[in-house]
Design an enzyme around this catalytic site. Sequence first.
Site, PDB file in Angstrom:
ATOM      1  N   ASP A 232      -8.356 -15.808 -17.380  1.00 21.48           N
ATOM      2  CA  ASP A 232      -9.076 -16.274 -16.200  1.00 21.48           C
ATOM      3  C   ASP A 232     -10.151 -17.297 -16.578  1.00 21.48           C
ATOM      4  OD1 ASP A 232      -9.847 -15.682 -13.285  1.00 21.48           O
ATOM      5  OD2 ASP A 232     -11.749 -15.382 -14.332  1.00 21.48           O
TER       6      ASP A 232
ATOM      7  N   ASP B 255      -4.266   3.598   2.737  1.00 23.43           N
ATOM      8  CA  ASP B 255      -5.696   3.248   2.894  1.00 23.43           C
ATOM      9  C   ASP B 255      -5.903   1.771   3.254  1.00 23.43           C
ATOM     10  OD1 ASP B 255      -5.104   2.003   0.511  1.00 23.43           O
ATOM     11  OD2 ASP B 255      -6.644   3.013  -0.681  1.00 23.43           O
TER      12      ASP B 255
ATOM     13  N   ASN C 135      -0.563   4.559  -0.201  1.00 24.78           N
ATOM     14  CA  ASN C 135      -1.268   5.778   0.221  1.00 24.78           C
ATOM     15  C   ASN C 135      -1.988   5.636   1.554  1.00 24.78           C
ATOM     16  OD1 ASN C 135      -3.299   4.117  -0.530  1.00 24.78           O
ATOM     17  ND2 ASN C 135      -4.246   5.497  -2.025  1.00 24.78           N
TER      18      ASN C 135
ATOM     19  N   ASP D 127       0.858  -1.183   0.000  1.00 24.92           N
ATOM     20  CA  ASP D 127       0.000   0.000   0.000  1.00 24.92           C
ATOM     21  C   ASP D 127       0.897   1.237   0.000  1.00 24.92           C
ATOM     22  OD1 ASP D 127      -1.927   1.923   0.463  1.00 24.92           O
ATOM     23  OD2 ASP D 127      -2.168   1.422   2.594  1.00 24.92           O
TER      24      ASP D 127
ATOM     25  N   GLU E 289      -5.625 -20.139 -17.294  1.00 21.85           N
ATOM     26  CA  GLU E 289      -5.992 -20.751 -16.019  1.00 21.85           C
ATOM     27  C   GLU E 289      -6.774 -22.014 -16.354  1.00 21.85           C
ATOM     28  OE1 GLU E 289      -8.248 -20.042 -11.797  1.00 21.85           O
ATOM     29  OE2 GLU E 289      -9.139 -19.344 -13.658  1.00 21.85           O
TER      30      GLU E 289
END
Length: 582
Positions: A239, A64, A62, A60, A301
């Site tokens: 996917d 959050d 920033n 992360d 996948e």
Amino acid sequence: MRTLRFRSSAFLAFTLTVAAMGGPRHGSAALSQSPSAQDQSDVWWKHAVIYEIYPRSFQDSNGDGIGDLNGITSRLDHLKDLGVDMIWLSPIYPSPQVDFGYDISDYEAIDPQYGTMADFDRLLDEAKKRNIRICMDMVMNHTSDKHRWFIESASSRTNPKRDWYIWRDGKSPGQPPNNWLSTFGHSAWQYDPKTKQYYYHYFYIQQPDLNWRNPEVQKAMFGAVRFWLDKGVAGFRLDAVPTLFEDPSLKDEEVQPGTNKFGDPNESTSLQENLPEVHNVMRDLRKLIDSYPGNRVLIGETYLPNVQELYKWYGDDRHDELQLPMDMQVGFINKLDVAEFRKKITDAETKIGDNQPLFVFDNHDNPRLDYRYGDGKHNTEIERMLAAILFGSRATALMYYGDEIGMTTTIPTRVEDVKDPIGKTGWPKEKGRDGERTPMQWDTSKNAGFTTSDHPWLPVPPDYKTINVAVEKPKSDSLLSWYKRLIALRREVPALHSGKEMMLNTNDNHVLSWLRQTEGHPPVLIACNFTANPQTVSFNLAQDGVTGKHPSTLLKSPGARDPASLDKIQLPPFGVYIGEVK
Ligand code: BGC
């Protein structure tokens, strides 16, 4: 024992228990070369180490509590240091995040949670400076129900996009069109009171399946593929791609005895996945990516029942579909059974023609390696061994973030803490996938250096004080150093880089061993002790045409000795030996 959610035959089940741009001594595949200009026998992706990043959980930037693109960029040096050739980014597109990005509402933008397109461009540039390619996750089976295509499609029965999704009348009032199930539980059909029809969703209700029998769908999706190819991404991980087509008869699936984790009857899925039509789309997609320079790659996948099915996804000996459909047969054996590993690796060597295998042992959908292979006492040794199989074999290697430091599966203990929706609907039999998606453990600071927020989106496992990059980096006997060394050997030692592979001592049930050989260089022997007891093995390689007699160590597990001869190689519990034979 927690149950594994995806059985090897495809997604559906939930029933199992439990750049490089070539190596330094080898030819390089410049980003600008087209497939015809490049010798395909040594193309970059055949030797690549691919690293899956689950962006929410990597870094992360920033504060959050959610990982983001700038966070990934700030950690590229770790990946460079490790020897990664390509990053596969799990979806970063705008999404309502019901399935944490696998429900896409716009294929040509970045979710603000993860950053901006400028951040993406910077990541691409910074990665390129380090010879690291970027691979996007392309979800073609379904969109989010908040995608404008679906919103239009659902608006009326006569909307021009109605047929972009699979809408059908119910069998009778209150009855879905057939008995098909969603792999995430319960009926695969959702009733829409406005237009009084049902739509089909193989995954969550918020993930309506696209209708791939409509040519406009292919055109629109290929437009998104072009968008990212034009930006310079190196390829796509496709996917859930076996589920693109459904049988148009909509006949009921065969009901089998018993119920699944969601309390639904067990059913076959043969009408919902792996339909032959999918291969036409794969051929078209391959033509599209091959029309771009730089040897772009398609990864699938492909949870498939056997190697024969896998072979089809390459376009068998025509090589005109995916370059790298995932071989889930080896990495998801989920028990340390020498004979089974030997058989599955041999299958990959002998039953897919001259295609290139892609091995994968771990991902964001299954409990991590500790959970599936660990014995609680020798987990690190076992993880070293699995890494030796992944990087020491001829296959292209796909690893999951955190494997390099031995991150552990951390399953929620209370249903109210679960974030993954299947963990809520399936509790307690299915606890969801949060356990394998916890934040990357960078150092010993608060939240393992993942975020400055007090509220990381998933809790950081308590073991982060000892299992983290900063602690492991300086230690020569750490798992991280082992990974680095293995990956470096794979690049630098010709036989490990591109040598053919042959199983050795094939009656041995304790030690898995194999030879890598390439002309003009010493062969490399690899031996892995699959047991908790010390083992001594001997090799007679003369019968395999090897003239050398003396092992010269390249890498060995802590505690292993340098052997004086091939007659007596001693391996500690779950120990590994890798040596050139000179
Ligand atoms: C992804 C899962 C996702 C599913 C639906 C899978 O292939 O790996 O995380 O839930 O597709 O998109």
